[in-house]
Structures are given as C-alpha cells and as structure tokens.
Design an enzyme around this catalytic site. Structure first.
Site, PDB file in Angstrom:
ATOM      1  N   GLU A 120      -2.239   0.056 -13.365  1.00  0.00           N
ATOM      2  CA  GLU A 120      -2.272   1.510 -13.203  1.00  0.00           C
ATOM      3  C   GLU A 120      -1.264   2.209 -14.110  1.00  0.00           C
ATOM      4  O   GLU A 120      -1.535   3.290 -14.642  1.00  0.00           O
ATOM      5  CB  GLU A 120      -1.997   1.873 -11.736  1.00  0.00           C
ATOM      6  CG  GLU A 120      -3.123   1.537 -10.772  1.00  0.00           C
ATOM      7  CD  GLU A 120      -3.181   0.080 -10.354  1.00  0.00           C
ATOM      8  OE1 GLU A 120      -2.244  -0.682 -10.688  1.00  0.00           O
ATOM      9  OE2 GLU A 120      -4.162  -0.309  -9.688  1.00  0.00           O
ATOM     10  N   ARG A 123       1.391   3.704  -7.926  1.00  0.00           N
ATOM     11  CA  ARG A 123       2.010   2.791  -8.896  1.00  0.00           C
ATOM     12  C   ARG A 123       2.397   3.502 -10.201  1.00  0.00           C
ATOM     13  O   ARG A 123       3.253   3.034 -10.936  1.00  0.00           O
ATOM     14  CB  ARG A 123       1.010   1.686  -9.271  1.00  0.00           C
ATOM     15  CG  ARG A 123       0.882   0.575  -8.292  1.00  0.00           C
ATOM     16  CD  ARG A 123       1.945  -0.481  -8.558  1.00  0.00           C
ATOM     17  NE  ARG A 123       2.123  -1.347  -7.413  1.00  0.00           N
ATOM     18  CZ  ARG A 123       1.548  -2.540  -7.266  1.00  0.00           C
ATOM     19  NH1 ARG A 123       0.760  -3.010  -8.212  1.00  0.00           N
ATOM     20  NH2 ARG A 123       1.783  -3.255  -6.202  1.00  0.00           N
ATOM     21  N   LYS A 152     -15.596 -17.682  -6.088  1.00  0.00           N
ATOM     22  CA  LYS A 152     -15.650 -16.571  -5.137  1.00  0.00           C
ATOM     23  C   LYS A 152     -16.998 -16.605  -4.402  1.00  0.00           C
ATOM     24  O   LYS A 152     -18.029 -16.863  -5.022  1.00  0.00           O
ATOM     25  CB  LYS A 152     -15.507 -15.271  -5.936  1.00  0.00           C
ATOM     26  CG  LYS A 152     -14.821 -14.150  -5.206  1.00  0.00           C
ATOM     27  CD  LYS A 152     -14.351 -13.070  -6.160  1.00  0.00           C
ATOM     28  CE  LYS A 152     -13.790 -11.899  -5.397  1.00  0.00           C
ATOM     29  NZ  LYS A 152     -13.076 -10.959  -6.243  1.00  0.00           N
TER      30      LYS A 152
HETATM   31  C1  LIG Z   1      -2.308  -2.019  -7.282  1.00  0.00           C
HETATM   32  C2  LIG Z   1      -3.718  -2.328  -6.905  1.00  0.00           C
HETATM   33  N1  LIG Z   1      -4.716  -1.943  -7.726  1.00  0.00           N
HETATM   34  C3  LIG Z   1      -5.994  -2.216  -7.395  1.00  0.00           C
HETATM   35  C4  LIG Z   1      -6.288  -2.894  -6.251  1.00  0.00           C
HETATM   36  C5  LIG Z   1      -7.734  -3.124  -5.841  1.00  0.00           C
HETATM   37  N2  LIG Z   1      -8.037  -4.557  -5.789  1.00  0.00           N
HETATM   38  C6  LIG Z   1      -8.064  -5.244  -4.632  1.00  0.00           C
HETATM   39  S1  LIG Z   1      -8.412  -6.847  -4.839  1.00  0.00           S
HETATM   40  C7  LIG Z   1      -8.566  -6.637  -6.498  1.00  0.00           C
HETATM   41  C8  LIG Z   1      -8.942  -7.801  -7.350  1.00  0.00           C
HETATM   42  C9  LIG Z   1      -8.026  -8.928  -7.181  1.00  0.00           C
HETATM   43  O1  LIG Z   1      -8.486  -9.983  -7.950  1.00  0.00           O
HETATM   44  P1  LIG Z   1      -7.865 -11.408  -7.729  1.00  0.00           P
HETATM   45  O2  LIG Z   1      -6.406 -11.290  -7.600  1.00  0.00           O
HETATM   46  O3  LIG Z   1      -8.381 -12.293  -8.805  1.00  0.00           O
HETATM   47  O4  LIG Z   1      -8.419 -11.852  -6.329  1.00  0.00           O
HETATM   48  P2  LIG Z   1      -9.897 -12.283  -5.908  1.00  0.00           P
HETATM   49  O5  LIG Z   1     -10.437 -11.126  -5.142  1.00  0.00           O
HETATM   50  O6  LIG Z   1     -10.685 -12.564  -7.138  1.00  0.00           O
HETATM   51  O7  LIG Z   1      -9.719 -13.469  -5.065  1.00  0.00           O
HETATM   52  C10 LIG Z   1      -8.340  -5.321  -6.875  1.00  0.00           C
HETATM   53  C11 LIG Z   1      -8.434  -4.805  -8.229  1.00  0.00           C
HETATM   54  C12 LIG Z   1      -5.207  -3.261  -5.419  1.00  0.00           C
HETATM   55  N3  LIG Z   1      -5.393  -3.885  -4.269  1.00  0.00           N
HETATM   56  N4  LIG Z   1      -3.945  -2.979  -5.783  1.00  0.00           N
END
Ligand SMILES: Cc1ncc(C[n+]2csc(CCOP(=O)(O)OP(=O)(O)O)c2C)c(N)n1
Length: 630
Positions: free
Chosen positions: A367, A395, A280
């Site tokens: 969630e 959710r 990242k």
């Molecule tokens: C249902 C839901 N909960 C929380 C989030 C907030 N959120 C956005 S990106 C993320 C992390 C995603 O991690 P990953 O899939 O590993 O992607 P990366 O950003 O590391 O590339 C979170 C928790 C969301 N978008 N949707």
C-alpha cells in the site's frame, strides 16, 4: 474423527502418518461443510491442512509461538486447539473470529488481519525470549503474497542481520488473493523448480570428504563452496544471502517431507526459512481449480456445484460501479492509470485490466509503494486512480501526507469498504479514514448518497485538477437507483438538502442517509420537522450552509458510520467553535472509541446505537435542549 472432541494439539504427538492423513481428510471435510454455511477463507485453509498439523506435531504450542501472518488461514489451527465446536458461529456476531484472537485461545499468540506483520512480531518475541533466557521456538508462518509486503521485507532484513533463532515457514501457493506478482514471486518460482538445495550441498560435502588427502581441506572450505554451488544450481539463493538457512522446497501436503525438514530446521542455529509448497483450495475441486482468487474468501456456497448462494442485491456492487466508471473515462483520458495493492478482484478492476493492460498495475501487498507510486505518476501529469480498501489505506498514511498531499498532486483515491464491513471484524472495519485524512491539508474527501451520485463523484474526481481527491464508498451494493447516462461534475464543497425542516437539522452522508430520512419521516408524525442534509463533502464542508444553520439557531445532529473522534461531527463542532457559535446545540452520532468486532453490519449498528430508532430518540432529546436554551 470427531473434531469437536479435540481439546488441544497434544493428541497429535502419538499419531502415525496414516492417522494424520485420515485426520487431514476429516478436517477438509469439516471445513468444506461448515464454510458452505458460514462463508469464510476456504481456499487458504484447505491449503494448509497438513502444514498446520505438522507444525502442531513438531512444536509445542503455546510454549512455542506459532504466528499466523494475515491470520485468514488459521482455521485448522483453531480446530487443533479446541475450537471446532464453535465453527457454526464463525465470523458471526459474538461467534468465532475469522482471524487469530488472543482472547479466544492461549494458542493465538498474535492477532492479525492485515498482512505482513508476522516476521516483525516474531523478531520482537525472539528478542524478548533471549533477554529473558527462555528457549521456545518462534515460528512465523507467512504466505508468498504476504512476503511481498514491505514490512515483511524490512523484518527479513533485520532478522538476517541479527541472526536470531527464528524458523520462518514460507507457505508458497503462488497466489496472493489473485495470482501473486513481482520479482520476488519469480525468485520463488526458480527456487520451487530448482530441486532440494540442502541435499545437494550435503551430498557434495560428503563426496569431497571422501577424496583422499585433499578431501578434508576441501570440505573445510565447503562453506565457501556452498556459495558457488548454490549460484550454479539455483542462480541466487535470495534467502541465504539475507542470512537465513534455506530448506526447501518442501511438499506441504506430504508429512514425511514436512517432518524431515522441520526437524532439520529445529536443529539449525540462527534464522531458518522453510519453503513449503502448497496448493490453495486443496481437496475441494472448485477451490483447487480457482485461477483468479474467487475462492480465497467466500460467502455460503452449494458444496456439490460450488455455486455461491447469492442474496438478491438492489444495486450494482460499489467497487464495480467505481472501477467501471473509471474504465469508461479512461477511454477518453489516456492519463488515467489504475493501481491496486493486491486486490484486483475485490476492487473489480478485471475489466479495466483487460481493456488497458498497460495502464493497470497490481503492485502486490504494498500500500505504501502504491500511494507513492501514484504520486510519482501524478508529478508527470498522469491521473492515477488508487483503488484501496479503507482499512489498508491505514498503511499508507505517511505516503498520503508526505508524498501526495504535501506536493498537492492529482491523485484519485478510491477508498473502498469504507464504514463497517461485517464478518471480517475489527481488523477490517473501514472506520478511521475520515479521522486520519480530514486534517491533512489539500485533500478533498467525499462520500456519495447512492450509486448515481457515486458515478458523478468519480467523474468529478477525474476532472479535478487541484490536488488529491478521495471518494469513500461502502462494502457491498448500491441502493438500486437509476443511473444517469451523462456524467456531471459536482461542485467541490457543496452539500445538498434532501428534505426541508425547521426544528432540527441532520447532517450526514453515505450509508447513514437512509436512516436519517426514515427518522425524519417518523418524527414528522410527532410534528417535529427535520431538515436532512446530504453532507457529501466531508472536506471541504459547505461553509455557507453551516453558517446558515448556525445563524438560524438550528440544533444539529451529525451522523457518520465512522469513528467519532476526529470525524465529520468533530469538524462541525470545530467549525461552530471557530466561528463563535458558542451556544450552538450540536450532537454527534457515530462509532464509539473502541474496536468493533465481527458480525453483520446491521447487528453492529444495533450494538453501537446507530439505527433509525436511535436517531429518533436522540432528536427527541435535542428539541427540549433547544427550548431550554431559548
Ligand atoms: C495490508 C493488507 N493488504 C491487503 C490485505 C488483503 N489480503 C488478505 S489475504 C491476501 C493475500 C495473502 O496472500 P498469501 O500471503 O500468499 O496467503 P494465501 O491466501 O495465498 O494463503 C491479501 C492481499 C491484507 N490482509 N492486508
């Protein structure tokens, strides 16, 4: 290369690896520069530059379907599909959306914002493909964080069972927003360090075939042997057990490795999972070295130093105010346990986590689990505080109805980012929670007028012992009012008159109170006397005050930064009707029946007609109505 000249990804097909490496550099430079001005999801996008290029080179979008989970990492995809020229408008009003948008491009085949939907969408598209008899590749790209979401696991289970041709790209950077958590994360960790499983298997099969006489027989049983080998080497290949062919780990910043594995994946029948390891923030020092998730999504920053460009804020961050008040109370009340579904930084729970590591749970992007876990804690006399954004609480609707409210459990929901959130747009606006909570029996729902009332409401919630209680608060910062030293309980279901008046009453709460007060000031100059009520309890409402207003025949205007359908204003209408005030003059202002796109909150409020000027105008039409009726 001039990225703004790109029309579609076709140009990639003839590029050499050296040219692609240069293209990756150009894209990183472009992103770092553009996002330093607009803000956006810099870390996730810098991490997927080579991966996105490789996917567009190896697949034929839009015929082949690239499905971005969460969608916050789709900027490189947007550049390669002809949208670089719009990046100055990223996440701004009427500008380029920060997430995939079907109306923006035929290459955006699936819209997202919320996590963990890509695999289910892929399964739907794969079934449709097979029923229609077409032959496109279906390629969901999901992060290791998004993979912790329940929906993703449900879909993996189903895809593995149905054996559909789907190529899942797992983008593993070991981070959710904050460092990823959970047993699945540990499994990925083992796979990451286990070496290339496919090679080991292939080489062993070749070796077995070479053994005279018994070799062929042994090779025939290689499928069975595969199991023991993989157990031997990787101590449990989770994805193979689920029915996927696993390729990896793949270096997500190395084109040779990416192309080779994607080539294998394309040739393999049935579900495939390509485990790609990325970094990242790759290529921008501050983002690459971020250990907590600060560079996941940012506002504008200074490129040279990585300093964020802060605008001066009057009051403390709402999330911090709430989480720190909970932390303060947790010192005296050992029953308080904090829960976050993957948002420890956004919910400002770092302080709580460091002081009470045993009483703080980051459950991953889960969630539903978070809500029911809170209910479980409450059955045992604990006081769970579930910090959750309004939009993600959607959710957990059934868990709130079925587990928390039905059992009338003492769960404190801290509903963050309630109201319009701005740049994240449609998928993230926190405008539905009133409508989907208000009708559930047992719940108390409140919203403070300022941060001082906010801290008293946290205290009220944690002292409340009669069931679930929810405090909604907006994104951003408080008004800058002084904070009382001593916390006090606010009697449940009581409203507060902020300004007396006799011609018309405004009932409102939270962020729309300042506009009501301003409108009242302006109307006073026209000799219209407006009563302004802080309707801080959305449920239960202050029935005594409502009766008083309705009996006095006072026209009422309700204002809310939430959807009108099923909202607070609807509750006032229902009340009037149910109590026989059939002639009551009640008007509602709020969010109309459509999804609200990205832009600054002020621009969005203008667009939907929720400003001081709109309130003044609306009241001017209310007064003649009352006179006519009289
Ligand atoms: C249902 C839901 N909960 C929380 C989030 C907030 N959120 C956005 S990106 C993320 C992390 C995603 O991690 P990953 O899939 O590993 O992607 P990366 O950003 O590391 O590339 C979170 C928790 C969301 N978008 N949707």
């Amino acid at each position: 290369m001039d990225l703004t000249a790109i029309q579609n990804p076709q140009f990639l097909k003839n590029m050499s690896n050296e040219q692609l490496v240069q293209l990756s550099k150009d894209i990183r430079q472009f992103l770092i520069e553009k996002l330093s001005k607009t803000g956006g999801h810099i870390g996730p996008n810098l991490g997927v530059v080579e991966l996105t290029i490789a996917l567009h080179k190896m697949f034929d979008s839009p015929k082949d379907k690239l499905i971005w989970d969460v969608g916050h990492q789709s900027y490189v995809h947007k550049i390669l599909t002809g949208r670089a020229c719009q990046f100055d408008t990223l996440r701004q009003y009427k500008g380029l959306c920060g997430f995939p948008k079907r109306s923006e491009s035929e290459h955006d085949v699936w819209e997202t914002g919320h996590s963990s939907t890509s695999l289910s969408a892929a399964m739907g598209m794969a079934i449709a493909r097979d029923l229609k008899g077409t032959d496109e590749y279906i390629v969901p790209i999901i992060g290791d964080g998004a993979l912790t979401g329940g929906m993703a696991l449900e879909a993996l289970n189903h895809i593995g069972h149905e054996k559909k041709d789907i190529i899942v790209i797992l983008n593993d950077n070991e981070m959710s927003i904050a460092p990823n958590v959970g047993a699945l994360h540990n499994i990925l960790g083992r796979l990451r360090t286990a070496g290339k499983y496919r090679w080991v298997k292939d080489e062993l099969e070749m070796l077995l075939k070479k053994i005279p006489a018994v070799g062929g027989k042994l090779a025939a049983t290689a499928e069975r042997l595969k199991d023991s080998i993989k157990y031997l080497l990787v101590s449990g290949v989770f994805f193979e057990e689920l029915g996927f062919t696993y390729f990896g780990p793949v270096d997500g910043h190395n084109f040779d490795d990416l192309f080779e594995n994607l080539q294998y994946a394309k040739k393999t029948k049935g579900p495939v999972l390509v485990h790609v390891i990325t970094k990242k923030g790759k290529g921008y020092h501050p983002a690459e070295n971020d250990k907590v998730g600060t560079w996941h999504g940012t506002g504008p920053y200074k490129i040279e130093t990585g300093d964020f460009i802060q605008t001066k804020q009057a009051g403390p961050s709402w999330s911090k105010l709430v989480s720190e008040t909970v932390r303060k109370l947790a010192r005296e009340d050992e029953r308080i346990v904090a829960i976050t579904p993957a948002m420890p930084v956004g919910s400002k729970l770092e302080g709580f986590a460091s002081e009470f590591p045993d009483r703080m749970y980051d459950v991953g992007i889960a969630e539903q689990h978070a809500a029911t876990m809170a209910a479980g804690l409450a059955t045992q006399g604990m006081k769970p505080f579930l910090a959750i954004y309004s939009t993600f609480l959607q959710r957990a609707y059934d868990q709130i109805v079925h587990d928390i409210c039905r059992q009338n459990l003492n769960v404190f929901l801290g509903i963050d980012r309630a109201g319009l959130v701005g740049a994240d747009g449609e998928t993230h606006q926190g405008v539905f929670d009133i409508a989907f909570l208000r009708h559930i029996p047992n719940i108390v729902l409140m919203m403070p007028k300022d941060e001082n009332e906010g801290q008293h409401m946290v205290y009220t919630a944690l002292k409340y012992d009669d069931g679930p209680i929810a405090l909604r608060f907006p994104r951003g910062n408080g008004l800058g009012v002084p904070l009382d030293d001593e916390l006090k309980q606010i009697p449940i279901g009581t409203w507060e008159v902020l300004r007396e008046g006799k011609d018309v009453a405004i009932l409102t709460f939270g962020t729309t109170i300042p506009m009501a007060l301003e409108a009242a000031d302006q109307l006073a100059k026209e000799h219209i006397s407006v009563k302004v009520v802080n309707a801080r309890f959305i449920k239960p409402m202050d029935e005594a005050m409502l009766h008083e207003l309705l009996q006095a025949n006072m026209p009422i205007l309700t204002i809310e930064e939430a959807v009108l359908q099923g909202g607070f204003g609807s509750a006032v209408l229902e009340f009037a009707h149910d109590h026989g005030y059939y002639g009551a003059v009640i008007e509602r202002m709020g969010i109309p029946d459509r999804f609200i796109e990205h832009g600054s909150v002020n621009q969005l409020l203008q667009e939907i007609g929720l400003t001081t000027a709109n309130v003044v105008e609306r009241i001017s039409t209310l007064i003649p109505r009352k006179q006519k009726r009289a």
